[in-house]
Scaffold this motif. Sequence first.
Motif, PDB file in Angstrom:
ATOM      1  N   GLY A  52      -4.169 -12.907  25.408  1.00  0.00           N
ATOM      2  CA  GLY A  52      -4.384 -12.576  26.804  1.00  0.00           C
ATOM      3  C   GLY A  52      -5.562 -11.636  26.963  1.00  0.00           C
ATOM      4  O   GLY A  52      -6.160 -11.181  25.989  1.00  0.00           O
ATOM      5  N   ALA A  65       0.935 -16.973  29.543  1.00  0.00           N
ATOM      6  CA  ALA A  65       1.369 -17.193  28.162  1.00  0.00           C
ATOM      7  C   ALA A  65       1.298 -18.667  27.777  1.00  0.00           C
ATOM      8  O   ALA A  65       0.946 -18.997  26.639  1.00  0.00           O
ATOM      9  N   ASP A  66       1.605 -19.562  28.698  1.00  0.00           N
ATOM     10  CA  ASP A  66       1.624 -20.984  28.387  1.00  0.00           C
ATOM     11  C   ASP A  66       0.234 -21.579  28.191  1.00  0.00           C
ATOM     12  O   ASP A  66       0.113 -22.722  27.755  1.00  0.00           O
ATOM     13  N   SER A 106       3.207 -16.425  33.867  1.00  0.00           N
ATOM     14  CA  SER A 106       3.983 -15.780  32.822  1.00  0.00           C
ATOM     15  C   SER A 106       4.983 -14.830  33.427  1.00  0.00           C
ATOM     16  O   SER A 106       4.678 -14.091  34.341  1.00  0.00           O
ATOM     17  N   HIS A 110      -2.519 -20.558  20.193  1.00  0.00           N
ATOM     18  CA  HIS A 110      -1.783 -19.946  19.089  1.00  0.00           C
ATOM     19  C   HIS A 110      -2.451 -20.311  17.767  1.00  0.00           C
ATOM     20  O   HIS A 110      -3.012 -21.382  17.600  1.00  0.00           O
ATOM     21  N   ARG A 136      -2.176 -19.834  26.432  1.00  0.00           N
ATOM     22  CA  ARG A 136      -2.819 -19.146  25.307  1.00  0.00           C
ATOM     23  C   ARG A 136      -2.844 -20.025  24.064  1.00  0.00           C
ATOM     24  O   ARG A 136      -1.943 -20.826  23.840  1.00  0.00           O
ATOM     25  N   GLU A 171      -3.390  -9.683  34.413  1.00  0.00           N
ATOM     26  CA  GLU A 171      -3.462 -10.650  33.314  1.00  0.00           C
ATOM     27  C   GLU A 171      -3.756 -12.011  33.914  1.00  0.00           C
ATOM     28  O   GLU A 171      -2.970 -12.546  34.696  1.00  0.00           O
TER      29      GLU A 171
END
Length: 450
Positions: free
Chosen positions: A119, A237-238, A36, A242, A240, A233
């Motif tokens: 995260g 992000a990719d 990220s 949603h 996670r 972390e």
Amino acid sequence: MSTPTEHPDPRSATPGATSDTLTDGTTNDPTSSVTSSAAPTAPVVPDAAAPRSLTKYVLLLGSMCALPAISTDIYLPSLPEVAHDLGTTATAAQLTMTGMLIGAAAGQLVIGPTSDRFGRRRPVLVGVAAHVVTSLLCMVAPTIGLLIGLRTAQGFFNASASVVAMAVIRDRFVGSTASRLLSRLMLVIGVAPLFAPSIGGLIAGQAGWRAVFGALALFGAGLWVVVWRRLPETLPADRRRHGGLRTALGGYRRLVTDRHFVALALLPSLGVAVLMSYVVASPFVLREGYGLSAAQFSLLFAVNGLGLVGGAQVNAALVRRVSPIRIVRVVQPLSVTLTLLLLVLALTGAGGLPALLVVLWGILALVNFVPPNASALALSRHGQIAGTAAAFIGALQSGVSGVISPVSGLLGGDAVAMAVVMVAAATGGLLVLALATPAYRRGGAWTGQI
């Protein structure tokens, strides 16, 4: 914190995919190569590339995992004073402990999916900050009802630390390395029951029970700073998930339909049941049943605590050479054998107190062999939703602790009652392992490295 070289793992190549074959963790997640731009991330580390020293992770994640234990154990000596000061009964005061366990179970179920969505850092920072606030509010609670409510909330928010710690382990470590790290954490976590009650008693004796919560607030504030500065972390992000409630429920649905995962998740809970039967019953068994003084009991409790910690460290060294599933399938029947021997000694009185203590120490020394290995194997099946999986495992442990706590007392609170609960829990674990997994089947999918 330095990050080792990444190595891809075909297990997680397809999001949402699971494998019916557990490995020893010599591979890891290809998605760990995605980083990220918003925050530094730590890749998954296979056994072959594991760092020589895991000290930083042990201390950081161990402190996070220890927060719920410290919040519980440091408060134990204050229960009589709480009941007297707030004009309530001992049973009502004990509900402040039960409420915390219930809150922890609920908190883990909520925070696990949250950490998969947002995260790892944000949920734990919010949770530990809320721990500080609830600790300060507990200091000024005017009624037992409000204190029970605050302790329940404290258990809910404390769960963020332990859930995120386990999820971080799965994000970055796999197989034997993950199992070894979980075992090392027991050294840090094991210090809590050894020293927290004495520290809590000293604080309460000098400044009253409310000051104990002040100490918890200070510990939480220090932990928050360390997490903020040192915890990377580990969920890019990719990777996670949603979505809202439907996504979270979908994650749990995926877990409960994986019977091998559920079986592995149950094993740590049943290990906790063995331990909780000892923790709850031992004051009555050893002090009232065998006439030990308070000082003698405290010393014996510490010696048994050393057995717990020592067993975890032996396991940490053992998984370097032996696959986690092999350890589990050998230790579980051995635990059943020792608990049955304890029951025989309790029923017959053969060997007196010395024989009982030797067998009890052996049982406790084995307690920390199964949970880290079973947890690592369970988490390896669902790396894409490691937070949710860690929450499921943790919630089971908290729930079982809440249920098991009063059972030995209901059965009489003596050595026989304690042994009966231990036998039931250990035997239950063996049945789960034998009937719900292929661990003992010839050519079973999990025994390829044995």
